[in-house]
Write a protein that holds these residues in place. Structure first.
Motif, short mmCIF file in Angstrom:
data_model
loop_
_atom_site.label_atom_id
_atom_site.label_comp_id
_atom_site.label_asym_id
_atom_site.label_seq_id
_atom_site.Cartn_x
_atom_site.Cartn_y
_atom_site.Cartn_z
N GLN B 183 0.82 -1.20 0.00
CA GLN B 183 0.00 0.00 0.00
C GLN B 183 0.85 1.26 0.00
N ILE B 185 3.92 1.72 -1.13
CA ILE B 185 4.55 1.97 -2.43
C ILE B 185 3.53 2.49 -3.43
N THR B 186 2.33 1.90 -3.40
CA THR B 186 1.30 2.36 -4.33
C THR B 186 0.99 3.83 -4.11
N ASP B 189 3.77 6.24 -5.37
CA ASP B 189 3.93 6.44 -6.81
C ASP B 189 2.77 7.20 -7.42
N ARG B 190 1.69 7.34 -6.66
CA ARG B 190 0.47 7.83 -7.25
C ARG B 190 0.36 9.33 -7.07
N HIS B 359 -8.95 12.86 -9.49
CA HIS B 359 -8.39 12.25 -10.70
C HIS B 359 -9.29 11.14 -11.22
N ARG B 360 -9.76 10.27 -10.30
CA ARG B 360 -10.54 9.12 -10.74
C ARG B 360 -11.93 9.53 -11.25
N ARG B 361 -12.54 10.54 -10.59
CA ARG B 361 -13.90 10.90 -11.00
C ARG B 361 -13.90 11.86 -12.19
N PRO B 363 -11.16 13.15 -14.55
CA PRO B 363 -9.77 13.22 -15.04
C PRO B 363 -9.46 14.54 -15.77
N TRP B 366 -8.87 17.28 -13.23
CA TRP B 366 -7.62 16.99 -12.51
C TRP B 366 -6.40 17.52 -13.24
N LYS B 367 -6.43 17.46 -14.56
CA LYS B 367 -5.27 17.88 -15.35
C LYS B 367 -4.88 19.33 -15.04
#
Lengths: 364, 407
Positions: B183, B185-186, B189-190, B359-361, B363, B366-367
């Protein structure tokens, strides 16, 4: 050689093994790298492309009933050109078998048997391959039937055991950058199932209608298994780790933990990969033996088994230099090289066959 | 014909003899009596690089209930430029080959965590012996070595004690985090989220905790204590959360299983009503204004069971029940508001993963915020709503205090 008869059911198992073998171990990381959260869509696209290829092959086999792939090429392109093309395929199959063996050796020596020389593992595996090759295609077809329930059992237990750990938000957002990356990755991954190999064995089956149906079903089902492993890699590991793992499916198996009780099952689930490796390698070996026999019009191929095994080993040692090198080849070269054999040649043969059929009809 | 059978017999014999070469076993065999099973590892900074402390099981005694006078584990220490180098050097003291697959916890010293964890985690993630499912911990105000040198009562292997207390406390108390290597590491990186890790500290006398005297006393003078969550910015520790703050974070991360919540009695500031919360769920929604982010809505839903009532109120009316529900909701919103804005202002690290939700909802939205999310996170509106359902009042209805006063 035509005396060997393969049941449609056995053909189904072969197709399934060819689709799943090795791909299941390595595909998720390259898909996650290109298609990100949409890796599973890319896997579905790959399956669809595979099914289209199977359609292409079945149509060709209808044009040349009862002929194996090497014979079809000679019939379509003329004797010498056909033999040349057959030679290309022989080389393609040889490289494939060699890299499979290399992949198996690298997987086992980097994840499990780290102190064992890679050559020992490869020799042992090759000994089994030689043994099976000597017993012939019919025996191998029955071995396939013995192994298949285990492959199904291990795949299902892998999938079911991982379900509690899935994090569904990990596949969001869907299609963030549009269809481009998903289609690209899907096309790329469809070049690794090499379903053309089965064209060598198609004439060995009797009920060609049923076999064609099994050809489709197994390619579809294998594709679905690949898709679910890809989906799980993303849902459990997240794209970051799925893309950065050397062997994502193995990393996946490592995370299994049912009630903090059923854990550390990866050692058992390895059987899934080794069995599917075996099916795939055997099919490639038999395809090469059959090809050599039909190209050089030999009466039997038995004396070629040992030299071929040695050749595969040499290819394995010289192509699989290190995992980064191979990953680079896979990313940049392999898909195009494979494309020539999986799509370009078959389409060429289809076109030629269509012209010939027309001309023949006009003559009669 | 006879010649042929004879030569076949010779081949068979030769094969059988060559098989005996395999009897020695495989190359990668590992006998149990040659392994030093590492159950806990601690990593601290050292002038040379890293100082690694390993807790290794002493097989003579493990398994038996500590009846004999041999310790179940021994800790070794070595330093090196990198962790693998230090582990190699440790072999000059350990009589066995180190085996990492049974590692239960990995502890980092606070100084080490402040400097960054990536370099060490790279080794742990790359090495095939490590699994990815053990919790990572940070030693609060101390070195990891101190944590691994405390003998624990009840569980004779301290690593197991640490591991199971993390499990139990994150499940029942909700102020600790069971964050595994995978978890962490995930999250590292995110984009749009920063990780947290659970903290541990030694309470009491650090030096006297190393002997088995602890097993012979009712009140051990050194104990390992879980101390809230450590906040990370990328891989560097930037601060600590206390109990309430840690709980808030776990609520928002949807990591609360059951926990306790309490608030003051309506007419007596010294007394409290306390409840057990179950089925806690939180949902983070993005509020957009056109194509711009205007804030986040956090909806917390929980079921409550009455645990103890120290005020003389009448519980038998359903109006009282809903009054308690409203009161608890207020309390949750209050506490969360306070801690969320504190984390926003003081640390500007998105440990709630709000950026990730965006980001997930959405995108596309988010940019626009991606590149300087930390800055936006600091100012974004977070609205908290709570919905509590009081389902069970326990085995008695009216508070004992009320009955007593009505006598």
């Amino acid at each position: 050689m035509k005396t060997v008869i393969v049941e449609p059911r056995q053909f189904f198992i072969w197709t399934f093994g060819l689709t799943v073998g090795t791909s299941v171990l390595v595909i998720p990381s390259s898909l996650a790298m290109t298609a990100r959260e949409d890796a599973w869509i890319a896997a579905l696209v790959g399956t669809a492309i595979n099914l289209l290829m199977v359609l292409l092959y079945v149509v060709i086999s209808r044009q040349y009933p009862g002929m194996s792939w090497f014979e079809i090429m000679e019939a379509a392109l003329g004797r010498w050109l056909g033999k040349l093309a057959g030679g290309f395929y022989l080389f393609y199959f040889l490289i494939l078998a060699g890299t499979l063996l290399g992949n198996l050796g690298f997987f086992l020596t980097s994840e499990i048997l780290t102190e064992t020389p890679i050559e020992a593992i490869q020799l042992l595996f090759l000994a089994a391959v030689v043994f099976a090759a000597r017993l012939g295609i019919a025996a191998f077809a029955r071995v396939g039937e013995l192994l298949f329930p285990w492959i199904v059992f291990f795949s299902l237990s892998l999938i079911l055991a991982l379900l509690p750990q899935t994090e569904w938000t990990y596949i969001q957002p869907v299609l963030e950058d549009g269809w481009g990356p998903a289609l690209q990755a899907g096309f790329h991954s469809a070049m690794f199932q090499e379903l053309v190999v089965l064209m060598v064995f198609l004439p060995l089956t009797k009920q060609s209608g049923q076999t064609a149906r099994h050809y489709f079903q197994a390619a579809g089902l294998g594709g679905l298994l690949l898709t679910s492993i890809v989906l799980l890699s993303v849902l459990v590991l997240g794209i970051e780790q799925a893309a950065n793992s050397t062997f994502p499916a193995y990393a996946l198996a490592k995370t299994i933990s049912l009630g903090d009780f059923i854990q550390r099952t990866e050692g058992v689930l390895i059987a899934l990969w080794i069995l599917s490796f075996f099916v795939k390698t055997m099919l490639l070996v038999f395809a090469q033996l059959q090809g050599l026999q039909s190209l050089f019009r030999l009466r039997s191929y038995h004396h070629l088994i040992y030299p071929l095994a040695a050749l595969i080993l040499i290819v394995a040692w010289n192509t699989y230099l290190d995992s980064i090198y191979v990953a680079e080849i896979i990313q940049k070269v392999w898909a195009n090289y494979s494309f020539v054999h999986l799509v370009v040649f078959p389409v060429l043969i289809l076109v030629v066959g269509a012209f010939r059929g027309k001309r023949r009809r006009r003559v009669t | 014909m006879e010649n042929r059978t004879r030569s076949r017999a010779w081949i068979l014999i030769a094969l059988l003899i060559s098989l005996s070469a395999l009897l020695s076993g495989c190359w990668s065999k590992r006998e149990l009596n040659e392994l030093g099973v590492v159950v806990a590892m601690g990593i601290d900074l050292h002038p040379r690089g890293y100082k690694v402390t390993a807790q290794i099981v002493n097989f003579k005694d493990a398994g038996k209930h500590n009846t004999s006078d041999v310790m179940s584990v021994v800790t070794y220490q070595a330093a090196g430029e990198s962790v693998p180098e230090a582990l190699q050097r440790m072999l000059s003291e350990v009589p066995r080959q180190l085996y990492m697959s049974h590692l239960r916890v990995l502890v980092f010293g606070e100084a080490m965590a402040r400097q960054g964890l990536t370099d060490v985690l790279d080794f742990v993630a790359r090495n095939h012996q490590f699994r990815t499912d053990f919790p990572l911990l940070v030693a609060h105000r101390s070195e990891a070595a101190d944590i691994l040198r405390v003998v624990t009562p009840i569980e004779s292997i301290p690593a197991n004690s640490l591991f199971s207390s993390i499990l139990v406390s994150s499940k029942k108390w909700a102020a600790t985090g069971r964050i595994t290597l995978q978890q962490f590491i995930t999250q590292l990186d995110r984009g749009g989220s920063d990780p947290v890790l659970s903290g541990v500290e030694v309470v009491g006398d650090k030096t006297s905790g190393t002997t088995d005297k602890i097993w012979h006393t009712l009140k051990p003078n050194a104990m390992i204590h879980h101390s809230g969550l450590a906040i990370f910015k990328r891989d560097k520790l930037v601060g600590w959360l206390k109990e309430q703050g840690s709980k808030t974070v776990n609520y928002l991360l949807n990591d609360v299983y059951t926990t306790n919540a309490s608030f003051k009695c309506p007419d007596d500031e010294k007394q409290a009503i306390s409840m057990q919360l179950q089925w806690v769920k939180s949902r983070i929604d993005v509020v957009l204004k056109g194509e711009e982010l205007s804030g986040f809505n956090v909806n917390v839903y929980a079921e409550a069971n009455l645990d103890s009532v120290q005020c003389p109120m009448d519980i038998s009316q359903s109006a009282a029940i809903s009054a308690i529900e409203r009161k608890l909701e207020e309390r949750i919103v209050d506490v969360f508001d306070q801690h969320v804005s504190k984390i926003q202002k003081r640390y500007d690290v998105d440990i709630f993963g709000l950026g990730e939700v965006l980001h997930r909802r959405h995108p596309k939205v988010w940019k626009k915020y991606k590149s300087d999310w930390d800055k936006h996170f600091k100012e974004v509106d977070v609205t908290i709503r709570a919905q509590v359902k009081l389902r069970r009042v326990g085995s008695i209805v009216q508070p004992l205090k009320k009955d007593m006063m009505n006598r």
